[in-house]
Design an enzyme around this catalytic site. Structure first.
Site, short mmCIF file in Angstrom:
data_model
loop_
_atom_site.label_atom_id
_atom_site.label_comp_id
_atom_site.label_asym_id
_atom_site.label_seq_id
_atom_site.Cartn_x
_atom_site.Cartn_y
_atom_site.Cartn_z
N CYS A 102 0.82 -1.22 0.00
CA CYS A 102 0.00 0.00 0.00
C CYS A 102 0.85 1.27 0.00
O CYS A 102 0.34 2.34 -0.29
CB CYS A 102 -0.93 0.00 1.20
SG CYS A 102 -1.99 -1.44 1.22
N HIS A 149 -3.54 6.82 1.91
CA HIS A 149 -3.91 5.48 1.47
C HIS A 149 -5.33 5.18 1.96
O HIS A 149 -5.72 5.57 3.05
CB HIS A 149 -2.93 4.45 2.01
CG HIS A 149 -3.36 3.05 1.73
ND1 HIS A 149 -3.63 2.62 0.44
CD2 HIS A 149 -3.63 2.00 2.54
CE1 HIS A 149 -4.03 1.36 0.49
NE2 HIS A 149 -4.05 0.96 1.74
N ASN A 172 -10.19 -0.68 -1.18
CA ASN A 172 -8.74 -0.55 -0.98
C ASN A 172 -8.05 -1.04 -2.25
O ASN A 172 -8.14 -2.22 -2.59
CB ASN A 172 -8.34 -1.38 0.24
CG ASN A 172 -6.87 -1.27 0.58
OD1 ASN A 172 -6.06 -0.83 -0.23
ND2 ASN A 172 -6.52 -1.69 1.78
O1 UT7 Z 1 -4.25 -1.49 3.25
C1 UT7 Z 1 -3.27 -2.12 4.01
C2 UT7 Z 1 -3.41 -1.86 5.45
N1 UT7 Z 1 -4.63 -2.46 5.93
C3 UT7 Z 1 -5.27 -1.89 6.91
O2 UT7 Z 1 -4.87 -0.84 7.35
C4 UT7 Z 1 -6.46 -2.60 7.51
C5 UT7 Z 1 -6.51 -2.35 8.99
N2 UT7 Z 1 -7.58 -3.06 9.66
C6 UT7 Z 1 -8.88 -2.75 9.48
O3 UT7 Z 1 -9.23 -1.90 8.69
C7 UT7 Z 1 -9.91 -3.46 10.35
O4 UT7 Z 1 -9.24 -4.17 11.37
C8 UT7 Z 1 -10.83 -4.43 9.56
C9 UT7 Z 1 -11.77 -3.65 8.67
C10 UT7 Z 1 -10.00 -5.38 8.72
C11 UT7 Z 1 -11.67 -5.25 10.53
O5 UT7 Z 1 -12.43 -4.38 11.37
P1 UT7 Z 1 -12.43 -4.56 12.95
O6 UT7 Z 1 -13.32 -3.56 13.49
O7 UT7 Z 1 -10.99 -4.51 13.41
O8 UT7 Z 1 -13.05 -5.99 13.12
P2 UT7 Z 1 -12.46 -7.23 13.91
O9 UT7 Z 1 -11.38 -7.88 13.12
O10 UT7 Z 1 -12.16 -6.83 15.32
O11 UT7 Z 1 -13.72 -8.18 13.95
C12 UT7 Z 1 -14.90 -7.82 14.66
C13 UT7 Z 1 -15.98 -8.83 14.36
C14 UT7 Z 1 -15.54 -10.28 14.51
O12 UT7 Z 1 -16.63 -11.02 15.02
P3 UT7 Z 1 -16.71 -11.38 16.58
O13 UT7 Z 1 -15.48 -12.16 16.89
O14 UT7 Z 1 -16.77 -10.08 17.29
O15 UT7 Z 1 -17.98 -12.18 16.66
C15 UT7 Z 1 -15.28 -10.71 13.09
O16 UT7 Z 1 -15.43 -12.09 12.91
O17 UT7 Z 1 -16.38 -8.67 12.99
C16 UT7 Z 1 -16.35 -9.96 12.36
N3 UT7 Z 1 -16.05 -9.74 10.95
C17 UT7 Z 1 -17.02 -9.58 10.04
N4 UT7 Z 1 -18.35 -9.57 10.12
C18 UT7 Z 1 -19.06 -9.37 9.00
C19 UT7 Z 1 -14.85 -9.64 10.34
N5 UT7 Z 1 -15.01 -9.42 9.03
C20 UT7 Z 1 -16.36 -9.36 8.81
C21 UT7 Z 1 -17.14 -9.17 7.67
N6 UT7 Z 1 -18.47 -9.17 7.80
N7 UT7 Z 1 -16.61 -8.95 6.44
#
Ligand code: UT7
Length: 327
Positions: free
Chosen positions: A113, A254, A284
């Site tokens: 990225c 980004h 992204n």
């Molecule tokens: O471009 C390169 C650099 N990349 C980044 O900077 C990405 C950085 N990270 C992020 O943007 C975020 O961490 C994400 C968007 C990837 C994820 O968001 P989050 O708020 O950190 O979610 P999480 O990983 O803490 O997951 C929260 C919940 C989980 O469920 P439980 O365990 O709370 O029941 C996940 O299983 O959301 C669930 N989850 C989803 N639910 C519906 C994860 N992905 C999804 C999804 N749809 N697509």
């Protein structure tokens, strides 16, 4: 020659659009979750059989047209991508042939990225040292066929698209004022695609293993690092060029997550309306994110001659970087 200057930008997004609602039909996710947690509503997808070069070529031609240059004027073509057409040779070689940049050396640059910022810094060095007169940088990604819909945490994030910029020497004070790059390889496994290279090649046995053949990401860990390192990169750019955040007219960050952009803007004291955000429409785009957003902002008049433009990015590697540009 004092510095290098961006004299033309361009981009290309494939026609086909994939909305969050469409993804709901085959992936365990919801439009509501994706919008709330990322800000993404839709992304573009190439047609079957198309690769990163197929969108890089029109994006680069678009930038050349804006610069008033011909493909033969380019003497270095940098293709920033994590999704090359093939492992060998560089995708840049195919783009060089497609656009007819017959006088250009061509190479790929993989800084994920941060690729476009690494590209700007490399182009700047080539131009300042006289090794190149005109450099084309294209950030291009075709992500759709590298995702696994079994992995909803990463599959919903990425889109396909390409953005390009043409740089040349400048004597008039405008151009790239500073660029800074960083890497922390100890965070490599926080965001990576393990399979298909020399260390873990594709085999019959591992073909269906999503731990090998899908993007792996520690989302929360990357999120925290992104906010901290992104902000540090911005502060370094401002300090080294002798500016304050109030001097910045516009930031093109980004596009990984609107929550990251908002947190960074708040941390460095930049009003949100000065941040270019397009990920709601395109997702992204990895190395394509910054140049596509940059070109959109140039073409719709948000970036005007004389503006102080800040670009900053963070991604796999871990890599991150920033650059300040007097437009
Ligand atoms: O471009 C390169 C650099 N990349 C980044 O900077 C990405 C950085 N990270 C992020 O943007 C975020 O961490 C994400 C968007 C990837 C994820 O968001 P989050 O708020 O950190 O979610 P999480 O990983 O803490 O997951 C929260 C919940 C989980 O469920 P439980 O365990 O709370 O029941 C996940 O299983 O959301 C669930 N989850 C989803 N639910 C519906 C994860 N992905 C999804 C999804 N749809 N697509």
């Amino acid at each position: 020659m004092e510095r290098s200057r961006i004299v033309g930008t361009g981009h290309f997004l494939p026609e086909k659009i994939q909305t969050n609602k469409e993804i709901e039909a085959f992936c365990d996710t919801t439009d509501e979750w994706i919008v709330q947690r990322t800000g993404i509503r839709q992304r573009h997808r190439v047609a079957e059989g198309e690769g990163s070069s197929d969108i890089a070529a029109p994006a680069t031609l678009n930038a050349l047209e804006a610069a008033g240059m011909e493909p033969q004027d380019i003497d270095l073509l940098l293709c920033c991508t994590t999704t090359p057409d093939q492992i060998v040779p560089a995708t840049a070689c195919r783009v060089q042939e497609m656009i007819g940049a017959t006088n250009a050396a061509a190479m790929d640059l993989n800084a994920a990225c941060s690729g476009f910022i690494y590209g700007i810094s490399t182009a700047d060095a080539f131009i300042k040292t006289g090794q190149a007169k005109n450099v084309a940088i294209v950030g291009t990604e075709v992500t759709g066929n590298r995702l696994s819909w079994e992995r909803r945490d990463t599959a919903v994030l990425f889109g396909d698209g390409a953005g390009a910029a043409i740089l040349t020497g400048s004597e008039n004070g405008r151009g790239v004022l500073t660029s800074h790059l960083w890497c922390d390889g100890s965070g490599l496994e926080m965001l990576w695609y393990p399979g298909g290279g020399s260390k873990i090649p594709v085999t019959h046995d591992n073909l269906d293993d999503f731990d090998i053949h899908a993007v792996q990401m520690n989302g929360q860990g990357v999120f925290r690092r992104a906010v901290g390192d992104f902000s540090g990169a911005i502060e370094k750019a401002l300090d080294s060029a002798g500016f304050s955040i109030d001097d910045v007219d516009i930031m093109v960050p980004h596009q990984a997550n609107t929550r990251i952009i908002n947190a960074v803007a708040q941390k460095v004291g930049l009003p949100e309306e000065k941040c270019v955000v397009n990920m709601d429409r395109v997702g992204n785009l990895i190395a394509g994110s910054i140049p596509v957003a940059l070109d959109e902002a140039v073409r719709d008049g948000r970036i005007k001659e004389g503006a102080l433009v800040l670009i900053a990015g963070f991604g796999a590697g871990l890599t991150w970087g920033s650059a300040l540009i007097r437009w």
